[in-house]
Design a protein around this motif. Structure first.
Motif: not given
Length: 255
Positions: A156-157, A162-166, A219-224, A226-238
């Motif tokens: 499902a991922y 980067g998207i999980f689809t129920a 999260l309660i998900l219906e068929v179809g 989608v769940v994913y993770v977003r990096l905010w603008s102006g932010r950084k990760i390592y």
């Protein structure tokens, strides 16, 4: 430090969701979602009520067959039976025993199949083994693509998007983490998103040393959906080979 784009931009993710996972207007979304939910659950027989009904049916059938077997055993012990009658009863008794055994195996295998259909779980880190880099900052939000997949039961991922689809309606548990080097001007902030709407935020910011944060949500998900993770603008990760940044989820139970 190398700066890389570890995800998908707003236009790209919006196009993907429009084509594959999101519907253009609410009436059509509801219709397609209802049809998909009905088809998915009819095909897989995934609800707990179906499993409980099958178990009740199995129990009732086995109980009935055991009662028949006891009656046959009583007849077999009857001294008045001739040898020919006893042979007939014994043959019928063996037949009943075989029916119960076959029924048990068939029902158990069916329940095992239904349980396998309900097995949905994934876990992934941001980078492939041996790679590490800073992601961001960017002028717009991006969707993170976790490419180092540890587990993807049910597929499902999608590590490319980067998207999980129920695949079915149910309660799902999601966990995600963020990690970054100290930076006074660029915090480390990501959010988990359901169908384009932010749900939970993980944030870290300090002037020195490393920062990290992790969050979880059901999260309660219906068929179809989608769940994913977003990096905010102006932010950084390592992240590096130690896999500080991960995204995981699994089905708790269908609805």
């Amino acid at each position: 430090m190398q700066q890389v784009n570890g995800g998908r931009g707003e236009n790209e993710i919006s196009q993907h969701l429009s084509n594959d996972d999101r519907r253009p207007n609410p009436p059509q979304t509801d219709t397609l979602r209802d049809e998909a939910s009905t088809n998915s659950q009819q095909d897989c027989h995934l609800s707990f009520s179906d499993i409980h009904a099958a178990l009740r049916e199995l129990t009732a059938t086995v109980t009935e067959q055991k009662a028949n077997i006891r009656a046959l055993e009583t007849r077999l012990r009857n001294a008045e039976n001739t040898a020919e009658q006893q042979a007939v009863i014994l043959k019928e008794l063996n037949k009943k025993n075989d029916e119960v055994s076959n029924l048990n195996r068939s029902q158990v295998e069916e329940l095992r199949k239904e349980n396998r259909d309900r097995e949905i779980a994934f876990s992934a880190a941001l980078f492939q083994p041996g790679k590490g880099a800073t992601v961001g900052p960017f002028t717009t939000e991006i969707t993170l693509t976790y490419r180092n997949v540890f587990t993807n039961i049910g597929n499902a991922y999608n590590p490319t998007t980067g998207i999980f689809t129920a695949p079915l309606k149910g309660a799902n548990m999601f966990n995600f983490s963020v990690y970054g080097h100290w930076n006074p001007s660029n915090p480390s902030t990501v959010s988990i998103v359901k169908n384009g709407e932010k749900v939970v935020v993980a944030h870290g910011h300090q002037d020195q040393y490393a920062v990290n944060s992790s969050k979880g949500v059901v999260l309660i998900l219906e068929v179809g959906d989608v769940v994913y993770v977003r990096l905010w603008s102006g932010r950084k990760i390592y992240d590096n080979e130690h896999n500080h940044i991960t995204f995981s989820g699994y089905l708790l139970f269908p609805l």
